[in-house]
Structures are given as C-alpha cells and as structure tokens.
Design an enzyme around this catalytic site. Sequence first.
Site, short mmCIF file in Angstrom:
data_model
loop_
_atom_site.label_atom_id
_atom_site.label_comp_id
_atom_site.label_asym_id
_atom_site.label_seq_id
_atom_site.Cartn_x
_atom_site.Cartn_y
_atom_site.Cartn_z
N ARG A 45 30.69 -64.38 -97.92
CA ARG A 45 30.24 -65.23 -99.42
C ARG A 45 31.07 -66.67 -99.29
O ARG A 45 32.17 -66.51 -99.78
CB ARG A 45 30.95 -64.03 -100.42
CG ARG A 45 30.45 -64.84 -101.92
CD ARG A 45 31.18 -63.94 -103.09
NE ARG A 45 32.49 -64.47 -103.36
CZ ARG A 45 33.21 -63.82 -104.18
NH1 ARG A 45 32.57 -62.84 -104.94
NH2 ARG A 45 34.24 -64.03 -104.54
N SER B 256 25.59 -55.90 -108.20
CA SER B 256 26.66 -56.13 -109.08
C SER B 256 26.28 -55.50 -110.48
O SER B 256 25.08 -55.77 -110.97
CB SER B 256 27.28 -57.42 -109.32
OG SER B 256 27.62 -57.94 -107.89
N LYS C 28 35.42 -66.22 -108.14
CA LYS C 28 34.09 -66.37 -108.47
C LYS C 28 33.81 -67.05 -109.88
O LYS C 28 34.30 -66.76 -110.82
CB LYS C 28 33.41 -64.72 -108.33
CG LYS C 28 32.08 -65.02 -108.46
CD LYS C 28 31.23 -63.62 -108.35
CE LYS C 28 29.77 -63.95 -107.93
NZ LYS C 28 28.97 -62.41 -108.10
#
Length: 213
Positions: A43, A112, A141
Amino acid sequence: MARILPGQTDIYALTDSRLALGRSVEEQARALLDAGVKILQYREKHAHAGVMLEECRTLRRLTAQAGACFIIDDHVDIAMLVDADGVHVGQDDLPVPEVRRLLGPDKIIGLSTHSPEQAKAAVAAGADYIGVGPIFATQTKEDVCAPVGLSYLEWVVANIRLPFVAIGGIKEHNIAEVTRRGATCCALVSELVGAPDIADKVRAVRAAMREGN
C-alpha cells in the site's frame, strides 16, 4: 503463490514508505517476511505507477520465496501484471463482482467494511475476506472514516462467517483488547514498519495478541 486468508495467520502487514524510517519497500518486506509475517499488502498511495509496478514485482518474488500471501491495495491492473495473490479494495473502489471478472475465481479479494450493512453486502458480493474497522483512530490512511470501535468487531464475530482482519489504529498496547473481542488476525502499518527493529516489534505484537486470547 500462497492463498492465505485472515484467520489462517495472525498478522496482516502493510507497507508504507512514509512511515518506514527511510526503509525502501523491499527492505520493509524483507524484514516483515523474515519475521514470519504470512500476509503482506503493498500500500503505497503516493508512488507513480511505474515505480509501483517494479516494487510489486520485487515483492511478488520475495513473498513467493517466503511462502507468503501477496495482496495489492486497490490496483487491480498491477495485481494482474505481477500475478499477485489478490487485491484489497475499499467501498469507493471497483465493486467486488467486477474485480472478480478481471482477476478470475482463484484470486483473493478483500473488501474494507465499516458497518453491519457493508459486511453483509460483502458476503453477498463474493468477497473472500473483509476488513473490519477502523477499530481505533488512525493517521496512516487519508480520507478514512471515523473509528467504528470494538462494537462492530463484536458484531462481525457473532454474525459473519467470512474471514476478517481487524484494522485501524491497532498497536502493541491495544491489540490484546482486539483479540479479546474475537479477532484472530490484525492489520498493522506504522507499528511494524515504523519500528526501529521490525523483527522485535513483530515478536512483541504477537506476545501482546496472545494476552487477549
């Protein structure tokens, strides 16, 4: 290639070069895999596509050598190009059925979720596992929703049979609280890649997880 799902292993690690004390993605991955992590998600939100492709090729090779599962965040195209084990998508990304059309039946798709309604929809859509969170407040995030707390985690444990990973603000000091509520797999970002010694931190996190069992 390794089809390992949350629930089959304890730690779900994510890369993040902004938090990794100057370590490259490859250095992060090597340290995590050497410490026995069996699910690794790439990520890197701010990397250019060409850089991402090369980094993912490297991580595909490393995870294959380690017998670990390699998941790519969001980028279905890169996952296809490097033959990753799967992808993880969010509520605002491509729908799970469309991702399945691209990846085929054998790849892993994680989604998610932040509410019971989203969890039930993920099951219906054919996700292989769900992310449950954010459990706690997180700064790793951007544009993340407010913490859903431990109550949503408890609801998932009681009502959803799909494998799941708890995520969001989980650290060594609070992970026992998460495992005590029924989570067997937890995602960590800054706590691992931002640690001075990643292997030591993985060991400490695992010990803390056992305290909640």
